[in-house]
Design an enzyme around this catalytic site. Structure first.
Site, PDB file in Angstrom:
ATOM      1  N   GLU A   1       0.806  -1.217   0.000  1.00  0.00           N
ATOM      2  CA  GLU A   1       0.000   0.000   0.000  1.00  0.00           C
ATOM      3  C   GLU A   1       0.842   1.273   0.000  1.00  0.00           C
ATOM      4  O   GLU A   1       0.330   2.351  -0.283  1.00  0.00           O
ATOM      5  CB  GLU A   1      -0.992   0.010   1.159  1.00  0.00           C
ATOM      6  CG  GLU A   1      -0.378   0.136   2.521  1.00  0.00           C
ATOM      7  CD  GLU A   1      -1.422   0.108   3.626  1.00  0.00           C
ATOM      8  OE1 GLU A   1      -1.246   0.853   4.595  1.00  0.00           O
ATOM      9  OE2 GLU A   1      -2.408  -0.658   3.523  1.00  0.00           O
ATOM     10  N   HIS A   2       2.119   1.168   0.294  1.00  0.00           N
ATOM     11  CA  HIS A   2       2.982   2.352   0.301  1.00  0.00           C
ATOM     12  C   HIS A   2       3.451   2.761  -1.092  1.00  0.00           C
ATOM     13  O   HIS A   2       3.637   3.945  -1.355  1.00  0.00           O
ATOM     14  CB  HIS A   2       4.210   2.116   1.186  1.00  0.00           C
ATOM     15  CG  HIS A   2       3.869   1.980   2.627  1.00  0.00           C
ATOM     16  ND1 HIS A   2       4.677   1.298   3.510  1.00  0.00           N
ATOM     17  CD2 HIS A   2       2.810   2.412   3.349  1.00  0.00           C
ATOM     18  CE1 HIS A   2       4.132   1.323   4.709  1.00  0.00           C
ATOM     19  NE2 HIS A   2       2.998   1.989   4.637  1.00  0.00           N
ATOM     20  N   HIS A   3       3.682   1.771  -1.973  1.00  0.00           N
ATOM     21  CA  HIS A   3       4.221   2.059  -3.303  1.00  0.00           C
ATOM     22  C   HIS A   3       3.353   1.520  -4.433  1.00  0.00           C
ATOM     23  O   HIS A   3       3.682   1.717  -5.594  1.00  0.00           O
ATOM     24  CB  HIS A   3       5.632   1.467  -3.432  1.00  0.00           C
ATOM     25  CG  HIS A   3       6.577   1.986  -2.406  1.00  0.00           C
ATOM     26  ND1 HIS A   3       6.898   1.263  -1.276  1.00  0.00           N
ATOM     27  CD2 HIS A   3       7.249   3.152  -2.321  1.00  0.00           C
ATOM     28  CE1 HIS A   3       7.737   1.973  -0.540  1.00  0.00           C
ATOM     29  NE2 HIS A   3       7.966   3.114  -1.145  1.00  0.00           N
TER      30      HIS A   3
ATOM     31  N   HIS B   1       9.258  -8.422  -1.668  1.00  0.00           N
ATOM     32  CA  HIS B   1       8.587  -7.154  -1.961  1.00  0.00           C
ATOM     33  C   HIS B   1       9.312  -6.456  -3.102  1.00  0.00           C
ATOM     34  O   HIS B   1      10.477  -6.081  -2.966  1.00  0.00           O
ATOM     35  CB  HIS B   1       8.591  -6.261  -0.717  1.00  0.00           C
ATOM     36  CG  HIS B   1       7.759  -6.811   0.393  1.00  0.00           C
ATOM     37  ND1 HIS B   1       6.597  -6.216   0.806  1.00  0.00           N
ATOM     38  CD2 HIS B   1       7.917  -7.919   1.178  1.00  0.00           C
ATOM     39  CE1 HIS B   1       6.067  -6.927   1.794  1.00  0.00           C
ATOM     40  NE2 HIS B   1       6.850  -7.953   2.041  1.00  0.00           N
TER      41      HIS B   1
ATOM     42  N   CYS C   1       8.853  -3.530  -4.104  1.00  0.00           N
ATOM     43  CA  CYS C   1       9.173  -2.147  -3.743  1.00  0.00           C
ATOM     44  C   CYS C   1      10.565  -2.055  -3.119  1.00  0.00           C
ATOM     45  O   CYS C   1      11.211  -1.011  -3.182  1.00  0.00           O
ATOM     46  CB  CYS C   1       8.119  -1.561  -2.806  1.00  0.00           C
ATOM     47  SG  CYS C   1       7.881  -2.458  -1.263  1.00  0.00           S
TER      48      CYS C   1
END
Length: 191
Positions: A80-82, A148, A150
């Site tokens: 949800e951050h990237h 991940h 990201c």
């Protein structure tokens, strides 16, 4: 599947993003990209409309009170951050109070919880909490291992690094031997 994405807004947003990146959204290779991205978001984020209590509602009274484990459940999620993918495997175990559910239900639960903008830590805890509250277990253990993108494609750029998270409830938290048995059986003694 119900329409979870406002396709008109999503397509306009993707078109605008392509423009912001200096691309020509009208060129042949990108012309259909806004539509394809909006459609893929419906699948990628399809876990947002799942009623978890219904997912685990069908069970069987077996009188079983020993550990049940489903391991190596593959999943895909989105940081949800990237808004970049992360993927891995989840291991789910529980000690029932006599009532068990079909193993496919556990795999479907992992999939549904993963299909939303997510953090791995929250994903792990949500799976454990849903099983505990829906099945009224003696205990639940969930271990998740994921890579991940990201972290691999941007920022620190560490391909191959895997994040491990766990969530223990009931006897898995309170009894060292139950926790150790679960972690040993799923092969994550490092957690």
């Amino acid at each position: 599947m119900s329409e979870l994405v406002d396709r008109v807004r999503a397509e306009a947003a993707v078109r605008e993003l392509l423009l912001a990146l200096g691309e020509d959204p009208d060129r042949e290779g990108l012309r259909e990209t806004p539509r394809r991205v909006a459609a893929s978001f419906e699948e990628t984020f399809g876990g947002r409309d799942v009623d978890f209590s219904k997912l685990l509602a069908v069970g069987f009274e077996e009188g079983h009170d020993e550990m049940v484990i489903l391991r190596d459940i593959p999943f895909f999620s989105t940081c949800e951050h990237h808004l970049m993918p992360f993927h891995g495997i989840a291991h789910v175990g529980y000690v029932p109070n006599g009532r068990v559910v079909g193993l496919s239900k556990l795999a479907r639960l992992v999939d549904a919880v993963a299909r939303r903008p997510q953090l791995q830590e929250r994903l792990t805890a949500q799976i454990a909490d849903i099983i505990e509250s829906s099945l009224h277990t003696q205990g639940v253990g969930v271990a998740v291992e994921a890579e991940h993108l990201c972290m691999q494609m941007r920022g620190i750029k560490k391909p191959g690094a895997r994040m491990l998270t766990s969530a223990m409830r009931g006897s898995f938290r309170d009894q060292e031997e139950t926790r150790a048995e679960f972690l040993s059986l799923v092969g994550t003694q490092r957690l």
